[in-house]
Write an enzyme that holds these catalytic residues in place. Structure first.
Site, PDB file in Angstrom:
ATOM      1  N   ASN A 125       0.828  -1.202   0.000  1.00 51.84           N
ATOM      2  CA  ASN A 125       0.000   0.000   0.000  1.00 51.84           C
ATOM      3  C   ASN A 125       0.865   1.256   0.000  1.00 51.84           C
ATOM      4  O   ASN A 125       1.979   1.265   0.526  1.00 51.84           O
ATOM      5  CB  ASN A 125      -0.922   0.006   1.212  1.00 51.84           C
ATOM      6  N   ASP A 127      -0.510   4.330   1.041  1.00 51.02           N
ATOM      7  CA  ASP A 127      -1.309   5.331   1.754  1.00 51.02           C
ATOM      8  C   ASP A 127      -0.700   5.796   3.064  1.00 51.02           C
ATOM      9  O   ASP A 127      -1.224   6.714   3.702  1.00 51.02           O
ATOM     10  CB  ASP A 127      -2.727   4.799   2.005  1.00 51.02           C
ATOM     11  N   HIS A 142       6.053  -0.222  -2.325  1.00 55.42           N
ATOM     12  CA  HIS A 142       5.715   0.556  -3.516  1.00 55.42           C
ATOM     13  C   HIS A 142       5.732   2.056  -3.273  1.00 55.42           C
ATOM     14  O   HIS A 142       5.231   2.822  -4.106  1.00 55.42           O
ATOM     15  CB  HIS A 142       4.349   0.118  -4.054  1.00 55.42           C
ATOM     16  N   CYS A 205       8.876  21.725 -10.625  1.00 51.85           N
ATOM     17  CA  CYS A 205       9.775  21.345  -9.532  1.00 51.85           C
ATOM     18  C   CYS A 205      10.375  22.584  -8.891  1.00 51.85           C
ATOM     19  O   CYS A 205      10.809  23.512  -9.593  1.00 51.85           O
ATOM     20  CB  CYS A 205      10.869  20.433 -10.090  1.00 51.85           C
ATOM     21  N   SER A 248      -4.314  -9.920  -2.860  1.00 54.61           N
ATOM     22  CA  SER A 248      -4.534 -11.001  -3.820  1.00 54.61           C
ATOM     23  C   SER A 248      -3.222 -11.552  -4.350  1.00 54.61           C
ATOM     24  O   SER A 248      -3.207 -12.587  -5.014  1.00 54.61           O
ATOM     25  CB  SER A 248      -5.380 -10.498  -4.990  1.00 54.61           C
ATOM     26  N   ASN A 272      -7.518 -13.371   3.706  1.00 56.82           N
ATOM     27  CA  ASN A 272      -8.017 -12.503   2.640  1.00 56.82           C
ATOM     28  C   ASN A 272      -9.492 -12.790   2.388  1.00 56.82           C
ATOM     29  O   ASN A 272      -9.979 -13.889   2.653  1.00 56.82           O
ATOM     30  CB  ASN A 272      -7.211 -12.728   1.346  1.00 56.82           C
ATOM     31  N   GLY A 273     -10.177 -11.796   1.840  1.00 53.72           N
ATOM     32  CA  GLY A 273     -11.590 -11.963   1.576  1.00 53.72           C
ATOM     33  C   GLY A 273     -11.904 -12.718   0.307  1.00 53.72           C
ATOM     34  O   GLY A 273     -13.032 -13.158   0.095  1.00 53.72           O
ATOM     35  N   GLY A 274     -10.900 -12.878  -0.569  1.00 53.64           N
ATOM     36  CA  GLY A 274     -11.092 -13.588  -1.828  1.00 53.64           C
ATOM     37  C   GLY A 274      -9.879 -14.425  -2.147  1.00 53.64           C
ATOM     38  O   GLY A 274      -8.936 -14.520  -1.347  1.00 53.64           O
TER      39      GLY A 274
END
Length: 301
Positions: A125, A127, A142, A205, A248, A272-274
């Site tokens: 993530n 965030d 990332h 910049c 995932s 995980n949900g899936g």
């Protein structure tokens, strides 16, 4: 460049299918609980951890990929119109991401670290919510949307400072755009009419004046920086097992950690949900909601 772009598109479009039978929830819970009690667990987290903070995931039932394809690094770097479009959209979407707060899942994972059950967290993530929840040994694989890098000279600027400059250059722009928060994408942008994109003014910049500014995050088609890879290797070297939470594992940078753990003979678990790309390689697979699962585990430890 074209080859890298095509590879990025394949990664974006990858569909994660069922690759293993569903596991009895009690078996999965017991196995994951045992790993945490043994300690030295390396956490790998994805967008599913942040959905309760109002940030959508990519591949879930309501994931943003159903309506939006993220821009590749090659498009961002070499297509000035695409880059301008991103910044117009991100100028609007950023204020939704910027006010997101850590949720119960972020806090529970930080608590697992505080109690000594995990060696650290590798998050996909961008965030910044794990850090704000108290995670200490953290690798943001990332990057972080709160930083902006100049592609011309390498200068770094805080995103809030850039946002203030963009607001000065675009008076009344936000007010003219009707934002549906549910349509904000995980990378912080939101779809805009072309007319709004055309009227947007980009700033340069602070160090060199270039408008080739980029969020300091790893785009599809871009490599993870070497120093982050090294930090991940260090954490993995200290770990005895791997626990994937809310991902995932469709992207290779996350899935590789599962492959590495398997090669090293370390147990792998998934919450995980899936379905995930790593299910067939996981010893324990708990198909459930993230926040209730972590609350259940903390209560049992």
């Amino acid at each position: 460049m074209a080859t890298a772009h095509r590879a990025a598109i394949r990664s974006i479009e990858r569909v994660v299918h069922e690759t293993a039978e569903l596991q009895d929830p009690s078996v999965a819970f017991g196995g994951i609980l045992a790993l945490l009690r043994a300690g030295r667990v390396l956490l790998v987290t994805g967008a599913g951890v942040s959905t309760d903070s109002g940030i959508p995931d990519y591949r879930g039932p309501n994931g943003s990929l159903r309506r939006h394809r993220p821009m590749t690094y090659q498009e961002f770097k070499y297509d000035p119109a695409a880059r301008h479009r991103y910044w117009a959209r991100s100028f609007v979407g950023w204020r939704h991401v910027a006010v997101a707060e850590p949720n119960a899942s972020h806090r529970a994972l930080a608590e697992l670290e505080r109690r000594g059950h995990v060696v650290g967290t590798v998050t996909q993530n961008v965030d910044g919510l794990h850090a704000r929840a108290g995670a200490r040994r953290l690798v943001a694989l990332h990057g972080d949307l709160a930083k902006v890098a100049c592609l011309s000279c390498g200068a770094i600027e805080d995103r809030p400072a850039l946002d203030r400059r963009l607001a000065q250059a675009n008076p009344g722009f936000i007010e003219r755009v009707e934002l549906d928060p549910s349509l904000v994408n995980p990378d912080g942008d939101v779809t805009l009419d072309q007319s709004h994109v055309d009227e947007f003014t980009m700033v340069g910049c602070l160090a060199c004046g270039s408008v080739e500014l980029k969020p300091d995050v790893v785009y599809f088609g871009e490599n993870v920086p070497a120093e982050r890879k090294a930090a991940v290797r260090d954490l993995a070297g200290e770990s005895a097992s791997l626990l994937v939470v809310g991902s995932s594992l469709a992207v290779m940078s996350g899935y590789k950690l599962v492959l590495d753990a398997e090669r090293a003979g370390k147990p792998v678990a998934v919450i995980n949900g899936g379905p995930t790309r790593g299910d067939a390689k996981a010893d324990f697979r708990w198909r459930t909601g993230i926040a209730p699962a972590l609350e259940h585990l903390l209560a049992a430890l």
